[in-house]
Design an enzyme around this catalytic site. Structure first.
Site, PDB file in Angstrom:
ATOM      1  CE  LYS A   1      -4.661  -9.630  -5.760  1.00 44.14           C
ATOM      2  NZ  LYS A   1      -4.608  -8.993  -4.505  1.00 44.14           N
TER       3      LYS A   1
ATOM      4  CE  LYS B   1      -4.197  -2.120   1.461  1.00 46.05           C
ATOM      5  NZ  LYS B   1      -4.740  -2.895   2.586  1.00 46.05           N
TER       6      LYS B   1
ATOM      7  CE  LYS C   1     -10.831  -2.545  -3.829  1.00 46.23           C
ATOM      8  NZ  LYS C   1     -10.633  -3.938  -3.415  1.00 46.23           N
TER       9      LYS C   1
HETATM   10  P1  ADP Z   1      -8.287  -6.044  -4.430  1.00 44.82           P
HETATM   11  O1  ADP Z   1      -6.944  -6.663  -4.715  1.00 44.82           O
HETATM   12  O2  ADP Z   1      -9.097  -5.882  -5.676  1.00 44.82           O
HETATM   13  O3  ADP Z   1      -8.150  -4.749  -3.646  1.00 44.82           O
HETATM   14  P2  ADP Z   1      -9.158  -7.160  -1.933  1.00 44.82           P
HETATM   15  O4  ADP Z   1      -7.770  -6.978  -1.386  1.00 44.82           O
HETATM   16  O5  ADP Z   1     -10.232  -6.271  -1.437  1.00 44.82           O
HETATM   17  O6  ADP Z   1      -9.084  -7.075  -3.524  1.00 44.82           O
HETATM   18  O7  ADP Z   1      -9.544  -8.681  -1.703  1.00 44.82           O
HETATM   19  C1  ADP Z   1     -10.693  -9.193  -1.048  1.00 44.82           C
HETATM   20  C2  ADP Z   1     -10.613 -10.705  -0.998  1.00 44.82           C
HETATM   21  O8  ADP Z   1     -10.569 -11.255  -2.329  1.00 44.82           O
HETATM   22  C3  ADP Z   1      -9.360 -11.238  -0.291  1.00 44.82           C
HETATM   23  O9  ADP Z   1      -9.672 -12.439   0.419  1.00 44.82           O
HETATM   24  C4  ADP Z   1      -8.432 -11.514  -1.411  1.00 44.82           C
HETATM   25  O10 ADP Z   1      -7.478 -12.495  -1.076  1.00 44.82           O
HETATM   26  C5  ADP Z   1      -9.372 -11.998  -2.506  1.00 44.82           C
HETATM   27  N1  ADP Z   1      -8.808 -11.677  -3.821  1.00 44.82           N
HETATM   28  C6  ADP Z   1      -8.717 -10.451  -4.381  1.00 44.82           C
HETATM   29  N2  ADP Z   1      -8.155 -10.505  -5.600  1.00 44.82           N
HETATM   30  C7  ADP Z   1      -7.865 -11.799  -5.818  1.00 44.82           C
HETATM   31  C8  ADP Z   1      -7.254 -12.508  -6.903  1.00 44.82           C
HETATM   32  N3  ADP Z   1      -6.870 -11.892  -8.001  1.00 44.82           N
HETATM   33  N4  ADP Z   1      -7.119 -13.852  -6.782  1.00 44.82           N
HETATM   34  C9  ADP Z   1      -7.529 -14.504  -5.671  1.00 44.82           C
HETATM   35  N5  ADP Z   1      -8.113 -13.889  -4.603  1.00 44.82           N
HETATM   36  C10 ADP Z   1      -8.279 -12.561  -4.671  1.00 44.82           C
END
Ligand code: ADP
Ligand code: TRP
Length: 320
Positions: free
Chosen positions: A189, A110, A192
């Site tokens: 990966k 972050k 968002k």
């Molecule tokens: P982002 O990366 O879009 O900000 P978050 O960190 O809010 O997503 O993730 C919320 C949940 O979804 C977590 O448990 C995270 O491990 C899972 N997650 C997010 N992106 C992925 C991904 N590309 N593959 C697998 N799990 C994911």
């Protein structure tokens, strides 16, 4: 068996969230006593627009219910409806070494993305530990990027238990290994913050055109292709059963199939899953009273459990 997971309302939910966390958590709700919550306090570490946070929280509630969260089986609530987690987070922070938090990838990521190093961002894993431990959770289904946070939670719980007596259940992360990292449009990966997502309930035309934009290599149409090196295939196989997966893999290997064909198959698989959920979502969005009622009832149940653990933790440290 207590199963717990949370998701931040910090943006529109996408396929990474769905396959990485939501679907595994929803499947586990059949197997045990599931607690699922919307981590709005956590989202405050990165969202500074109140209207966006409020709307995001409601959207996640509706999305989760549309995707199959069953309020008769699972306890579903907003994190902020259980303020007890903050008191527990403080107690936990007294046994949390700063070095443990400094090593967290998510914090470092972050900062690298340009977020200011606030105390909340740094202490994020301690609040997450409180979320998990306050409900005496056994299993925590999350995507791979959250595994370290669950490990930090375990370290904190073990340290607290050693120092003050056996108050907390030691939780285990559950990572759906076959979907550990869902790739985004560019093959990185899906996240968002990379702008490479496919939203669960985005505009359909836009979703189609995003799928058509998935980056592929430049193997000519007639040449055989490797399904295991292709983002389209990696996404396709998350939606379908073995037979369909093998059929598309064969088309890749045989040659003569263009990536456009695979993208079309992916879009159809997406629609087969999400068209019925979208319908359910529309109905839920039109009935906010119902959604609010589910969250209120969930909060009541969650709070009663939280109170019990907090009282034990307070007594253990000598506050009550
Ligand atoms: P982002 O990366 O879009 O900000 P978050 O960190 O809010 O997503 O993730 C919320 C949940 O979804 C977590 O448990 C995270 O491990 C899972 N997650 C997010 N992106 C992925 C991904 N590309 N593959 C697998 N799990 C994911
Ligand atoms: N940090 C998690 C994420 O970004 C959300 C979260 C907060 C969580 N508290 C939790 C997940 C407790 C599991 C358990 O995805």
């Amino acid at each position: 068996m207590r199963i717990l997971s949370g998701i931040q309302p910090s943006g529109k939910l996408h396929l990474g969230n769905y396959f990485g966390m939501m679907r595994p958590a929803l499947r586990l709700q059949e197997k045990g006593d599931a607690f699922l919550f919307i981590a709005n306090y956590h989202a405050l570490t990165t969202v500074d627009d109140p209207a966006q946070l409020r709307q995001g929280t409601l959207d996640v509630a509706i999305d989760f219910l549309a995707c199959g969260l069953d309020p008769a089986r699972a306890v579903f609530f907003r994190q902020s409806d259980v303020p007890e987690v903050h008191e527990l987070a403080w107690l936990l922070s007294t046994v949390t070494p700063v070095g443990l938090l400094e090593r967290c990838h998510s914090y470092k990521d972050k900062l690298a993305k340009g977020f200011a190093p606030s105390h909340a961002l740094f202490a994020y894993p301690v609040l997450m530990a409180a979320d998990i431990l306050i409900y005496q959770s056994n299993l925590v289904p999350v995507g791979r990027d959250q595994k370290q946070h669950v490990e930090v939670t375990r370290d904190i719980a073990i340290k607290f238990n050693n120092q003050f007596g056996p108050v907390f259940t030691i939780p285990e992360p559950v990572i759906a290994e076959e979907v550990a990292v869902v790739p985004g449009l560019d093959g990185q990966k899906m996240s968002k913050s990379y702008g490479n997502t496919i939203e669960l309930f985005g505009d359909l035309k836009e979703t189609r055109s995003r799928i058509m934009k998935i980056v592929t290599d430049s193997t000519p149409l007639e040449a055989p292709k490797n399904p295991d090196a292709c983002t389209i295939f990696a996404l396709y196989k998350l939606f379908v059963g073995e037979a369909e997966r093998d059929a598309l893999a064969q088309l890749y290997r045989a040659g003569g199939m263009g990536y456009g064909h695979a993208k079309k198959a992916l879009f159809e698989a997406f629609e087969a899953t999400f068209a019925p959920l979208r319908k359910r979502r529309d109905a839920l969005a039109a009935d906010r009273g119902y959604v609010e009622g589910v969250l209120r009832l969930g909060a009541e149940k969650a709070r009663a459990e939280a109170r019990q653990t907090l009282d034990r933790a307070r007594a253990a440290v000598g506050i009550a």
